[in-house]
Write a protein that holds these residues in place. Structure first.
Motif, PDB file in Angstrom:
ATOM      1  N   GLU A 364     -19.830  21.226 -16.416  1.00 32.16           N
ATOM      2  CA  GLU A 364     -20.546  20.985 -15.793  1.00 32.16           C
ATOM      3  C   GLU A 364     -20.573  20.878 -14.279  1.00 32.16           C
ATOM      4  O   GLU A 364     -20.796  20.977 -13.382  1.00 32.16           O
ATOM      5  CB  GLU A 364     -22.616  20.598 -16.157  1.00 32.16           C
ATOM      6  N   ARG A 365     -19.597  19.541 -13.934  1.00 30.80           N
ATOM      7  CA  ARG A 365     -19.196  18.908 -12.982  1.00 30.80           C
ATOM      8  C   ARG A 365     -18.380  19.613 -11.899  1.00 30.80           C
ATOM      9  O   ARG A 365     -18.920  20.017 -10.968  1.00 30.80           O
ATOM     10  CB  ARG A 365     -19.152  17.427 -13.212  1.00 30.80           C
ATOM     11  N   LEU A 366     -17.785  20.663 -12.966  1.00 24.43           N
ATOM     12  CA  LEU A 366     -16.826  21.273 -12.200  1.00 24.43           C
ATOM     13  C   LEU A 366     -17.422  22.716 -11.577  1.00 24.43           C
ATOM     14  O   LEU A 366     -17.409  23.119 -10.419  1.00 24.43           O
ATOM     15  CB  LEU A 366     -15.832  22.058 -12.824  1.00 24.43           C
ATOM     16  N   MET A 367     -18.393  23.227 -12.542  1.00 27.76           N
ATOM     17  CA  MET A 367     -19.453  24.231 -11.797  1.00 27.76           C
ATOM     18  C   MET A 367     -20.122  24.138 -10.818  1.00 27.76           C
ATOM     19  O   MET A 367     -20.332  25.155 -10.116  1.00 27.76           O
ATOM     20  CB  MET A 367     -20.306  24.462 -12.739  1.00 27.76           C
ATOM     21  N   TYR A 376     -14.477  19.641  -4.847  1.00 28.24           N
ATOM     22  CA  TYR A 376     -14.161  18.502  -6.245  1.00 28.24           C
ATOM     23  C   TYR A 376     -12.848  18.104  -6.421  1.00 28.24           C
ATOM     24  O   TYR A 376     -11.794  18.865  -5.803  1.00 28.24           O
ATOM     25  CB  TYR A 376     -14.389  19.552  -7.123  1.00 28.24           C
ATOM     26  N   PRO A 377     -12.727  16.656  -6.436  1.00 28.16           N
ATOM     27  CA  PRO A 377     -11.102  16.325  -6.715  1.00 28.16           C
ATOM     28  C   PRO A 377     -10.120  17.082  -7.206  1.00 28.16           C
ATOM     29  O   PRO A 377     -10.133  17.093  -8.787  1.00 28.16           O
ATOM     30  CB  PRO A 377     -11.647  15.013  -7.376  1.00 28.16           C
ATOM     31  N   LEU A 378      -9.168  16.846  -6.545  1.00 33.82           N
ATOM     32  CA  LEU A 378      -8.155  17.802  -7.456  1.00 33.82           C
ATOM     33  C   LEU A 378      -7.679  16.978  -8.278  1.00 33.82           C
ATOM     34  O   LEU A 378      -7.416  17.159  -9.317  1.00 33.82           O
ATOM     35  CB  LEU A 378      -6.986  18.032  -6.459  1.00 33.82           C
ATOM     36  N   ALA A 379      -7.509  15.529  -8.246  1.00 36.14           N
ATOM     37  CA  ALA A 379      -7.127  14.597  -9.411  1.00 36.14           C
ATOM     38  C   ALA A 379      -8.311  14.841 -11.421  1.00 36.14           C
ATOM     39  O   ALA A 379      -7.576  15.045 -12.123  1.00 36.14           O
ATOM     40  CB  ALA A 379      -7.030  13.656  -9.234  1.00 36.14           C
ATOM     41  N   PHE A 388      -3.904  27.699 -11.555  1.00 39.12           N
ATOM     42  CA  PHE A 388      -4.850  28.273 -11.254  1.00 39.12           C
ATOM     43  C   PHE A 388      -4.858  28.332  -9.818  1.00 39.12           C
ATOM     44  O   PHE A 388      -5.339  28.656  -8.737  1.00 39.12           O
ATOM     45  CB  PHE A 388      -6.413  28.855 -11.777  1.00 39.12           C
ATOM     46  N   VAL A 389      -4.994  26.574  -9.762  1.00 46.11           N
ATOM     47  CA  VAL A 389      -5.854  25.977  -7.873  1.00 46.11           C
ATOM     48  C   VAL A 389      -4.121  26.541  -7.192  1.00 46.11           C
ATOM     49  O   VAL A 389      -4.742  26.908  -6.279  1.00 46.11           O
ATOM     50  CB  VAL A 389      -5.899  24.244  -8.518  1.00 46.11           C
ATOM     51  N   ALA A 390      -3.676  26.652  -7.879  1.00 42.68           N
ATOM     52  CA  ALA A 390      -2.334  27.193  -6.426  1.00 42.68           C
ATOM     53  C   ALA A 390      -2.436  27.958  -6.750  1.00 42.68           C
ATOM     54  O   ALA A 390      -2.417  28.812  -5.961  1.00 42.68           O
ATOM     55  CB  ALA A 390      -1.031  26.786  -7.537  1.00 42.68           C
ATOM     56  N   ALA A 402      -8.796  20.516   3.111  1.00 41.54           N
ATOM     57  CA  ALA A 402      -9.100  19.491   2.411  1.00 41.54           C
ATOM     58  C   ALA A 402      -7.681  19.379   0.539  1.00 41.54           C
ATOM     59  O   ALA A 402      -8.310  18.410   0.029  1.00 41.54           O
ATOM     60  CB  ALA A 402     -10.367  20.305   1.836  1.00 41.54           C
ATOM     61  N   PHE A 403      -7.310  20.285   0.808  1.00 36.55           N
ATOM     62  CA  PHE A 403      -6.125  20.481  -0.149  1.00 36.55           C
ATOM     63  C   PHE A 403      -5.778  19.628  -0.209  1.00 36.55           C
ATOM     64  O   PHE A 403      -4.885  18.237  -1.047  1.00 36.55           O
ATOM     65  CB  PHE A 403      -5.376  21.541  -0.314  1.00 36.55           C
ATOM     66  N   ARG A 404      -5.139  19.569   1.040  1.00 34.81           N
ATOM     67  CA  ARG A 404      -3.977  18.590   1.694  1.00 34.81           C
ATOM     68  C   ARG A 404      -4.426  17.367   1.032  1.00 34.81           C
ATOM     69  O   ARG A 404      -4.191  15.722   0.968  1.00 34.81           O
ATOM     70  CB  ARG A 404      -3.373  18.699   2.707  1.00 34.81           C
ATOM     71  N   ALA A 405      -6.210  16.330   1.573  1.00 33.92           N
ATOM     72  CA  ALA A 405      -6.907  15.347   1.150  1.00 33.92           C
ATOM     73  C   ALA A 405      -7.563  15.221  -0.268  1.00 33.92           C
ATOM     74  O   ALA A 405      -7.879  14.085  -0.381  1.00 33.92           O
ATOM     75  CB  ALA A 405      -7.673  15.294   2.290  1.00 33.92           C
ATOM     76  N   GLY A 406      -6.768  16.161  -1.224  1.00 35.33           N
ATOM     77  CA  GLY A 406      -7.430  16.124  -3.162  1.00 35.33           C
ATOM     78  C   GLY A 406      -9.057  16.465  -2.765  1.00 35.33           C
ATOM     79  O   GLY A 406      -8.855  16.553  -3.913  1.00 35.33           O
ATOM     80  N   LEU A 407      -8.574  17.911  -2.445  1.00 40.51           N
ATOM     81  CA  LEU A 407     -10.473  18.841  -2.279  1.00 40.51           C
ATOM     82  C   LEU A 407      -9.970  20.028  -2.452  1.00 40.51           C
ATOM     83  O   LEU A 407      -9.628  20.222  -2.135  1.00 40.51           O
ATOM     84  CB  LEU A 407     -10.924  18.019  -1.610  1.00 40.51           C
ATOM     85  N   MET A 408     -10.811  20.531  -3.563  1.00 47.38           N
ATOM     86  CA  MET A 408     -10.554  21.830  -3.582  1.00 47.38           C
ATOM     87  C   MET A 408     -12.495  22.731  -2.853  1.00 47.38           C
ATOM     88  O   MET A 408     -13.305  21.520  -3.499  1.00 47.38           O
ATOM     89  CB  MET A 408     -11.290  22.277  -5.577  1.00 47.38           C
ATOM     90  N   VAL A 409     -12.070  22.843  -1.535  1.00 49.59           N
ATOM     91  CA  VAL A 409     -13.366  23.273  -1.022  1.00 49.59           C
ATOM     92  C   VAL A 409     -12.675  24.598  -0.754  1.00 49.59           C
ATOM     93  O   VAL A 409     -11.770  24.759  -0.347  1.00 49.59           O
ATOM     94  CB  VAL A 409     -12.921  22.455   0.562  1.00 49.59           C
TER      95      VAL A 409
END
Length: 427
Positions: A364-367, A376-379, A388-390, A402-409
């Motif tokens: 739910e947090r991811l959704m 959402y944090p990449l970690a 799938f993220v790549a 944002a990806f380089r900063a560790g986030l999926m935006v």
């Protein structure tokens, strides 16, 4: 543009469905105790997370053809429930909430009255429910207090009383500025009424005003949609929500489409309308902060919905309303008469509940968080989903910085395909 998984109309925060309103069909679950008692796991950490209140007012003058919410016209209400007694009944549930949650310090950060049409009740009734929440829990200084309203259900006097009663945010269901589109949706207000209601709310002292819009209604053209957006922007709200029309089974709209009277909304058309909305709103100074929501500033964002989307706790009062505290979710009995009977007997109106496991809460947090501009944090992404993220980054669905900063935006293209991306990540 491909639109598999097109996301601009998703999800109900309390039960995935619509933004704040309560769905008409209750899910299955485990029995809820008559006392309303919650498991210890739900009470652990209570007060450390943001806490809000949702109040469901299930009354409508007429039922819109697309509506699948738990609402009732006077003809549908039947014996055992009434507008006149409703505020007293909700106050009883507020008192129950205080007993169930114990002595924990729980200042309320946000309150949202949804429906239905909350403004079918006298403003004094809404203020009385709000006062009960304040008396039992305390409103945090600067708390956001919102209500939904149909444009035709308020006037300047009503709005002034509502503002005096402690409300500081209001959300009008505009839907469209075109009369033929409103007619398909079975909306009863005239095209210009929503803009007039915004002006009246501003004059009454409301700090924040939202307009809800719906796109992809059968018979709506791109020009119709542009006209609706232009009218909404010109009205002067500081927040706009725009949702793709969803045809729900069992509604009058679904029956008309099944009979061939109206065409089914098209996903590609919906995607084009979303792009039009994002462009026009951005040009007018609005920024998206959730896939279906735009605001002119951080202060104008709906803090109540952000509480839902970022894992806060909330008590939802009213028939069919869904609450969530510490990973336990429960939902009240559906009909207002059954709801009133339970509370009059001194028992909880809860129909059933579920205790979410760690995997459910993570999903739910991811959704929800992936739909936010904060990302959402990449970690936190499961190792099995990293490919799938790549792939999403390579397809231009995620912001590289944002990806380089560790986030999926999500990028604009990513917002169009958010549902499909989320399904890929929930492996």
């Amino acid at each position: 543009m491909g639109t598999q998984g097109f996301a601009a109309g998703l999800e109900h925060p309390c039960e995935p469905g619509k933004l704040v309103d309560v769905p008409s069909i209750l899910p299955d679950g485990d029995p809820a105790p008559a006392s309303g008692e919650l498991p210890q796991s739900a009470l652990t950490g209570l007060g450390e997370r943001p806490f809000g209140f949702y109040v469901h007012v299930p009354f409508c003058v007429t039922r819109c053809g697309y509506c699948d919410f738990n609402t009732y016209t006077s003809a549908e209400l039947g014996p055992g429930a009434s507008h006149q007694d409703y505020a007293d009944t909700v106050v009883e549930e507020v008192r129950l909430a205080r007993r169930v949650l114990g002595a924990a310090d729980l200042p309320v950060e946000t309150v949202f009255f949804g429906g239905g049409t909350p403004t079918l009740l006298p403003p004094e009734d809404l203020a009385r429910i709000l006062s009960a929440i304040d008396s039992e829990f305390g409103l945090r200084p600067g708390a956001e207090v919102s209500t939904e309203a149909n444009p035709e259900s308020v006037n300047p006097s009503y709005l002034e009383k509502l503002r005096h009663g402690g409300f500081n945010r209001i959300s009008f269901g505009m839907q469209s500025a075109r009369e033929h589109v409103l007619k398909v949706l079975d909306r009863t207000h005239t095209p210009g009424r929503a803009a007039a209601a915004v002006r009246e709310a501003r004059a009454a002292g409301f700090e924040h005003v939202n307009l809800d819009l719906i796109y992809s209604t059968p018979g709506e053209s791109d020009d119709d949609w542009r006209a609706s957006l232009a009218a909404a922007i010109e009205a002067g709200p500081d927040h706009v929500s725009a949702y793709s029309l969803i045809v729900e089974e069992g509604t009058r709209l679904a029956a008309r489409i099944r009979r061939g009277e109206l065409p089914m909304p098209d996903d590609d058309v919906a995607a084009d309308r979303y792009l039009i909305a994002d462009r026009m709103l951005a040009e007018a100074g609005f920024q998206w902060y959730e896939v279906s929501n735009w605001a002119v500033s951080d202060d104008a964002r709906c803090r109540h919905n952000l509480l839902y989307w970022t894992g806060g706790d909330w008590w939802a009062a009213g028939p069919g309303a869904h609450s969530h505290v510490g990973g336990t979710r429960w939902w009240n009995v559906k009909h207002p008469a059954a709801y009133a009977q339970r509370l009059a007997a001194g028992t909880s109106p809860a129909h059933a509940r579920e205790v979410l496991g760690d995997d459910d809460r993570a999903a739910e947090r991811l959704m929800l968080e992936l739909r936010l501009i904060s990302g959402y944090p990449l970690a936190e992404v499961a190792p099995a989903a990293r490919t799938f993220v790549a792939g999403a980054l390579g397809r231009g669905l995620l912001e590289p910085e944002a990806f380089r900063a560790g986030l999926m935006v999500l990028t604009l293209e990513g917002r169009l395909l958010a549902d499909a991306l989320i399904r890929d990540l929930l492996v």
